[in-house]
Design an enzyme around this catalytic site. Structure first.
Site, PDB file in Angstrom:
ATOM      1  N   ARG A 119      -4.702   7.136   3.169  1.00 17.41           N
ATOM      2  CA  ARG A 119      -3.890   7.275   1.957  1.00 17.41           C
ATOM      3  C   ARG A 119      -4.691   7.800   0.769  1.00 17.41           C
ATOM      4  O   ARG A 119      -4.119   8.350  -0.167  1.00 17.41           O
ATOM      5  CB  ARG A 119      -3.285   5.920   1.567  1.00 17.41           C
ATOM      6  CG  ARG A 119      -2.569   5.180   2.687  1.00 17.41           C
ATOM      7  CD  ARG A 119      -1.365   5.924   3.158  1.00 17.41           C
ATOM      8  NE  ARG A 119      -0.505   5.106   4.026  1.00 17.41           N
ATOM      9  CZ  ARG A 119       0.297   5.609   4.910  1.00 17.41           C
ATOM     10  NH1 ARG A 119       0.364   6.919   5.115  1.00 17.41           N
ATOM     11  NH2 ARG A 119       1.068   4.831   5.644  1.00 17.41           N
ATOM     12  N   HIS A 120      -5.978   7.615   0.769  1.00 16.45           N
ATOM     13  CA  HIS A 120      -6.780   7.799  -0.440  1.00 16.45           C
ATOM     14  C   HIS A 120      -8.149   8.390  -0.065  1.00 16.45           C
ATOM     15  O   HIS A 120      -9.077   7.642   0.196  1.00 16.45           O
ATOM     16  CB  HIS A 120      -6.969   6.434  -1.109  1.00 16.45           C
ATOM     17  CG  HIS A 120      -7.636   6.446  -2.435  1.00 16.45           C
ATOM     18  ND1 HIS A 120      -9.009   6.466  -2.599  1.00 16.45           N
ATOM     19  CD2 HIS A 120      -7.131   6.420  -3.686  1.00 16.45           C
ATOM     20  CE1 HIS A 120      -9.321   6.434  -3.876  1.00 16.45           C
ATOM     21  NE2 HIS A 120      -8.194   6.403  -4.557  1.00 16.45           N
ATOM     22  N   PHE A 121      -8.291   9.692  -0.007  1.00 23.08           N
ATOM     23  CA  PHE A 121      -7.325  10.743  -0.301  1.00 23.08           C
ATOM     24  C   PHE A 121      -7.183  11.624   0.941  1.00 23.08           C
ATOM     25  O   PHE A 121      -8.019  11.565   1.829  1.00 23.08           O
ATOM     26  CB  PHE A 121      -7.819  11.626  -1.455  1.00 23.08           C
ATOM     27  CG  PHE A 121      -8.046  10.905  -2.746  1.00 23.08           C
ATOM     28  CD1 PHE A 121      -6.993  10.619  -3.604  1.00 23.08           C
ATOM     29  CD2 PHE A 121      -9.319  10.499  -3.121  1.00 23.08           C
ATOM     30  CE1 PHE A 121      -7.194   9.979  -4.812  1.00 23.08           C
ATOM     31  CE2 PHE A 121      -9.528   9.849  -4.317  1.00 23.08           C
ATOM     32  CZ  PHE A 121      -8.480   9.576  -5.173  1.00 23.08           C
TER      33      PHE A 121
ATOM     34  N   VAL B  27     -11.864   7.706   0.814  1.00 24.34           N
ATOM     35  CA  VAL B  27     -12.710   6.691   0.181  1.00 24.34           C
ATOM     36  C   VAL B  27     -11.842   5.468  -0.104  1.00 24.34           C
ATOM     37  O   VAL B  27     -10.617   5.571  -0.219  1.00 24.34           O
ATOM     38  CB  VAL B  27     -13.343   7.190  -1.138  1.00 24.34           C
ATOM     39  CG1 VAL B  27     -14.315   8.323  -0.887  1.00 24.34           C
ATOM     40  CG2 VAL B  27     -12.275   7.620  -2.139  1.00 24.34           C
TER      41      VAL B  27
END
Length: 612
Positions: A503-505, A510
């Protein structure tokens, strides 16, 4: 005179059909007769058919609700949480049952007249219609719908059901002048009895679309797909220079959920304009995705692309009561990490929109938050609220291999501010990220526990849950730490497959800094539950009035193996029915301290207790 009608044959069991094959109506019906016993039998079979039809419709809806946890039931019934990463409708409505009058209005394109003003487009999208109604008595939920069909043509009934559900999800709100594009799909059988649509997938990239299965007692359609696509020549995103056409489809917004989904993981040229198209498919600055995408729309911008000294803008985020994080937090309302993430995402996206990376378009630049200070201004339950954020880009500093941007922001709901802060973001090249030295100039600084080697005790873990299970354990040194009031320590194993990396990113995984902060909050919450057993009917709230400061000088990568956390209890405040703990904390990746948190606070209060 009293008469008694007797039924001849086996007793009627209304639920028997669920345990075995459905009876064939033609096989059990006999020719018309005047024989009293036969008439009674036929009456019995007619009653049974009616019961079966009603039960099948009811059971179909129940299965629909059970199949996807958190699926929205009919109006007035309780609703469970959505799964993290599930599709978030672009509009919400209390209308979950449609009759023929509603369907006639959808056939005329009057979507807002059926579902409410959140679906309004002021006459745009005249061709988004369901066609001549072939459905009746539609019941809608988050996972799909159940309806009856007035035609035996299963393909036609299935196609209309999918159109109705696309409207219910608000997919038309992404574009100003569009049409439905359907993928041909083979229908097996005919439409008879209750028709059930079960949502498989819905998305906004590359265009709004959904795929579903449709089934009824006499037929099925598998993988039926419907997209909403702009007509030739219709603008769908900003033009060169960031100029936004007067109308992109979302009433009251310059950029919609469609554009921010493309910024997160799609075509950045659609999101921000043709200057950004070359970032598509590359490691670049992006918003998070899935359940971590916590900004929905850009409402206004007062600033120009290429002018990086100052700009002001407004954004919105809808926080439905069924959002996954309300179920997974120990807080009585929104968890702290959502306060942080929604405010920081809203700040960063316009700073990027103005073009700080466009002077070196071929360079790979990643965005990282470096720190900030934020204060909760008042207690507010944010379930089913729209959060409006007013942000200001204060300054931009261009440096070799990086650039820095400062922001100020205030969050509002119902017209009143509830959270404000300031933050610093940096754009860094791969080389700059690889050479980070942490908070201690590259030195390996030990934890307080390693320096003092005191006796510890381990807390029982009850706070972490679901996707917010961020701690493996918490060890406590009573009376320890820098302030002699208590010390907490934990090491968590980093799994490269942890959900948040996806989800990130996109293309740049990270751990979100806000989840590192949330892990410290969970440790403090667990400590409070351990040390304050007298508060019985109590829940956690995000503390009001105490500024919290964070500083990041590094990132947790999927390959780091572990993260280490320590917290020093600094102050414990008590009031009737309430207790607040304030601490300082740090987090380490192997060999390097990279997070420093000052005055991070947690509050436990009995329900109904008065504010401080």
């Amino acid at each position: 005179m009293t008469g008694v009608v007797e039924f001849v044959g086996e007793p009627f069991a209304a639920l028997a059909w669920m345990a075995g094959p459905e009876p064939d109506p033609e096989a059990v019906r006999a020719p018309v007769t005047t024989d009293a016993a036969e008439l009674a039998r036929q009456l019995r079979m007619s009653v049974m058919d009616a019961h079966i039809s009603a039960l099948r419709a009811q059971t179909a809806m129940q299965r629909l609700m059970i199949r996807q946890p958190g699926a929205a039931p009919a109006a007035g019934r309780p609703q469970g949480p959505a799964e993290e990463g599930s599709f978030k409708p672009l509009a919400r409505t209390t209308v979950t049952r449609l009759d023929r009058t509603h369907l006639d209005r959808l056939a005329q394109g009057d979507i807002a007249g059926v579902f409410g003003p959140a679906y309004e487009q002021d006459g745009a999208n005249p061709d988004i219609r369901i066609g001549e109604p072939v459905l009746d008595h539609v019941e809608l939920g988050r996972a799909g719908l159940v309806a009856t069909s007035t035609t035996a043509d299963l393909a036609a009934a299935a196609a209309q059901a999918l159109r109705v559900f696309a409207m219910y999800l608000g997919l038309h709100l992404c574009l100003a002048d569009s049409m439905f594009v359907e993928q041909s799909c083979r229908a097996e059988g005919t439409a008879s009895g209750p028709l059930r649509l079960t949502l498989g997938t819905a998305d906004l990239v590359p265009r709004p679309w959904l795929r579903a299965d449709i089934e009824c007692p006499t037929g099925t359609v598998r993988g039926l797909t419907l997209a909403v696509h702009e007509k030739p020549g219709v603008a769908i995103g900003p033009l060169q220079g960031g100029v936004v056409p007067a109308w992109l489809g979302r009433k009251g917004a310059l950029l919609s959920e469609f554009h921010l989904a493309h910024l997160a993981r799609g075509d950045q040229g659609i999101a921000f304009g043709p200057e950004f198209a070359h970032y598509t498919g590359r490691k670049a600055t992006r918003l998070p995705t899935g359940g971590l995408l916590l900004v929905d729309r850009v409402i206004s911008i007062d600033g120009k692309r290429g002018q990086l000294d100052t700009a002001t803008y407004e954004t919105e985020y809808d926080s439905p009561a069924d959002s996954w994080y309300y179920a997974d937090t120990a807080n009585d309302s929104m968890p702290n990490f959502v306060y942080m993430e929604t405010s920081l995402q809203a700040a960063l996206l316009i700073g990027y929109y103005l073009g700080p990376t466009l002077s070196a378009p071929e360079a790979t630049m990643s965005l990282r938050n470096l720190g900030g200070t934020a204060t909760v201004l008042r207690e507010v339950d944010l379930r089913d609220k729209t959060i409006r954020q007013k942000s200001k880009l204060v300054s931009t500093t261009i440096l070799p291999g990086s650039s820095l941007q400062n922001f100020e922001y205030t969050l509002y709901t119902d017209g009143k501010p509830f959270y404000q802060g300031e933050t610093l973001f940096g754009y860094f090249s791969d080389q700059a990220l690889a050479n980070q030295t942490g908070l201690d100039a590259g030195k390996s600084v030990p934890t307080w526990l390693e320096e003092n080697d005191p006796a510890t005790r381990r807390l029982g873990m009850t706070v972490p849950r679901g996707k917010l299970d961020l701690l493996d354990y918490v060890d406590v040194v009573d009376g320890g730490g820098e302030y002699g009031k208590g010390y907490l320590h934990s090491v968590r194993r980093i799994d490269p497959h942890d959900w948040f990396f996806a989800r990130h990113f996109h293309l740049d995984p990270v751990i979100p800094g806000s989840l590192g902060v949330e892990s410290v909050i969970q440790a403090l919450q667990q400590w409070l539950l351990d040390t304050e057993p007298g508060l019985t009917d109590a829940g956690f709230v995000v503390p009001v009035g105490d500024p919290f400061t964070w500083k990041y000088r590094g990132q947790f990568l999927p390959t780091d193996g572990t993260s280490t956390m320590e917290a020093h209890i600094k102050e414990v405040r008590r009031a009737p029915g309430r207790v607040r703990v304030i601490a300082d904390a740090s987090l380490w990746k192997p060999g390097l301290r990279i997070y420093e948190l000052t005055d991070i606070a947690v509050e436990l209060r009995e329900r109904g207790a008065q504010p401080w």
